[in-house]
Design a protein around this motif. Sequence first.
Motif, PDB file in Angstrom:
ATOM      1  N   UNK A  77      26.884  -1.402   2.780  1.00 48.22           N
ATOM      2  CA  UNK A  77      26.604  -2.751   3.358  1.00 48.22           C
ATOM      3  C   UNK A  77      25.160  -2.496   3.677  1.00 48.22           C
ATOM      4  N   UNK A  78      24.739  -1.452   4.022  1.00 46.36           N
ATOM      5  CA  UNK A  78      23.386  -1.147   4.919  1.00 46.36           C
ATOM      6  C   UNK A  78      22.351  -1.509   3.573  1.00 46.36           C
ATOM      7  N   UNK A  79      22.626  -1.409   2.549  1.00 43.75           N
ATOM      8  CA  UNK A  79      21.603  -1.684   1.239  1.00 43.75           C
ATOM      9  C   UNK A  79      21.395  -3.306   1.119  1.00 43.75           C
ATOM     10  N   UNK A 129      29.684  -4.813  10.534  1.00 47.75           N
ATOM     11  CA  UNK A 129      28.282  -4.450  10.584  1.00 47.75           C
ATOM     12  C   UNK A 129      27.514  -5.458  11.271  1.00 47.75           C
ATOM     13  N   UNK A 130      27.751  -6.820  10.823  1.00 47.68           N
ATOM     14  CA  UNK A 130      26.880  -7.619  11.522  1.00 47.68           C
ATOM     15  C   UNK A 130      26.984  -7.944  13.053  1.00 47.68           C
ATOM     16  N   UNK A 149      25.129 -12.596  -2.086  1.00 46.57           N
ATOM     17  CA  UNK A 149      26.432 -11.983  -1.846  1.00 46.57           C
ATOM     18  C   UNK A 149      26.075 -10.513  -1.527  1.00 46.57           C
ATOM     19  N   UNK A 150      26.645 -10.215  -0.548  1.00 48.78           N
ATOM     20  CA  UNK A 150      26.300  -8.801  -0.327  1.00 48.78           C
ATOM     21  C   UNK A 150      26.779  -7.606  -1.274  1.00 48.78           C
ATOM     22  N   UNK A 176      24.060  -4.961  -2.728  1.00 49.29           N
ATOM     23  CA  UNK A 176      24.160  -3.468  -2.556  1.00 49.29           C
ATOM     24  C   UNK A 176      24.355  -2.778  -3.855  1.00 49.29           C
ATOM     25  N   UNK A 177      24.746  -3.604  -4.889  1.00 46.48           N
ATOM     26  CA  UNK A 177      25.139  -2.966  -6.223  1.00 46.48           C
ATOM     27  C   UNK A 177      23.811  -2.748  -6.803  1.00 46.48           C
TER      28      UNK A 177
END
Length: 433
Positions: free
Chosen positions: A240-242, A372-373, A424-425, A429-430
């Motif tokens: 998620x941090x990416x 995370x948020x 879209x996260x 991230x991908x």
Amino acid sequence: MMGLMAGKETETATSTTARTTAPERSSGTATRAWAVRLVVVGIVLSAVNLRPAITSLGALLEEVRDGLGMSGSVAGLLTSVPPLCFAVFGVMAPRLARRFGPAAVVCAGMAAVTAGLLIRPYAGSTAGFLAGSALALMGIAVSNVLMPVIVKRWFPDRVGSMTGLYSMALAAGTSVAAAVTVPLTDALGGSWQTGLAVWAGLAAVAVLPWVPLVRDRGTAPAPEAEAPGRAGRQQPALRITRSRTAWALAVFFGLQATAAYITMGWMAQIFRDAGVSASTAGLLLAVTMVMGVPLAFVIPRVATRLPHQGPIVIALGICGLAGYAGLYLAPAGGAWAWAVLLGISNCAFPLALTMVGMRARTGAGVAQLSAFAQSTGYLISIPGPLLVGVLYQHSGGWGLPIALMVGLMIPQMAVGVLAGRDRIVEDEAAATA
């Protein structure tokens, strides 16, 4: 002859299966309908209890300070405890939900809220008061994170409306606690301990709907939780941090939480220092909170229909800036107008929750993004209320604290626009992997 017998056996088996499957399917449908209604009741009652622990304290902060001998800086620390607990304990929620099930975690969370609200007024010291508050806020923290997850999995086609219902119930509980805490305290004999402890009864009621769902380790039946053929497939881990959108949403969440907790913790005191009575100041805080009741239902529904939520972010920010300007220039003269404007601005919270559900594709993605948020966001918001207390004590007025509030609103609007983009996260991230 053998073929005829086999045909008859097949026909008999088929008819028997049909006779047994139909009632089972009917029973399963009835069970699911009952569970869905229970989840809705649980969501509403839990949401009602997510803020009274904070706004009831805001209404009686002066009495609590006097009763426990707190300085302004320590009182500022007290108003920073909610975001600290939300940051620390909220990050644990997805792991707890995977092990015990979301319903069990929320049930335990509401029980912790009940116990904490009972303990803190009678602890007899500032440290004990903080410990009781932390227990209640721990329960609120895990419920905060898991509500968007439960909404996404049980109601994947109604994220906007269910988030609106949840946010509306949250705003109602917030405003009612702010409005009635002072008169309720007076009616119960004038003791601030009783005025704070009475909210434990409301929290106890919120435990009940989750009890029958405690053994349910999933939050929805498999056909709705997973697409056909994917139930047994291992999903890749989401980093998620990416995701830039995840970071933007976390900072937006943190800055709106800063504004909200400053408002809940200090706005009544601003009005009281301007000459407004304690009961009227409590009503003004209630007006600020009650603005979220209708808007918390409308804003998520509008947000889900827009490709970009940036315009809503800007509109809410402008209302906040106008409300702060009014608090500085004429806090008593235009008190009701400033309360309304700041109430509109505080509706950035349901907007942020809605964007959490919109920015992730899967239930697991929503769980990670929500944790995370919210955890990162609440961590960001910790210094705000504390800094307001320090500035107030050392400057002797509200000019510098209000200037701080204005200064934080500008970046809130900027990152909110970034978080509101149609992204879209999982994809972000991908792409950076």
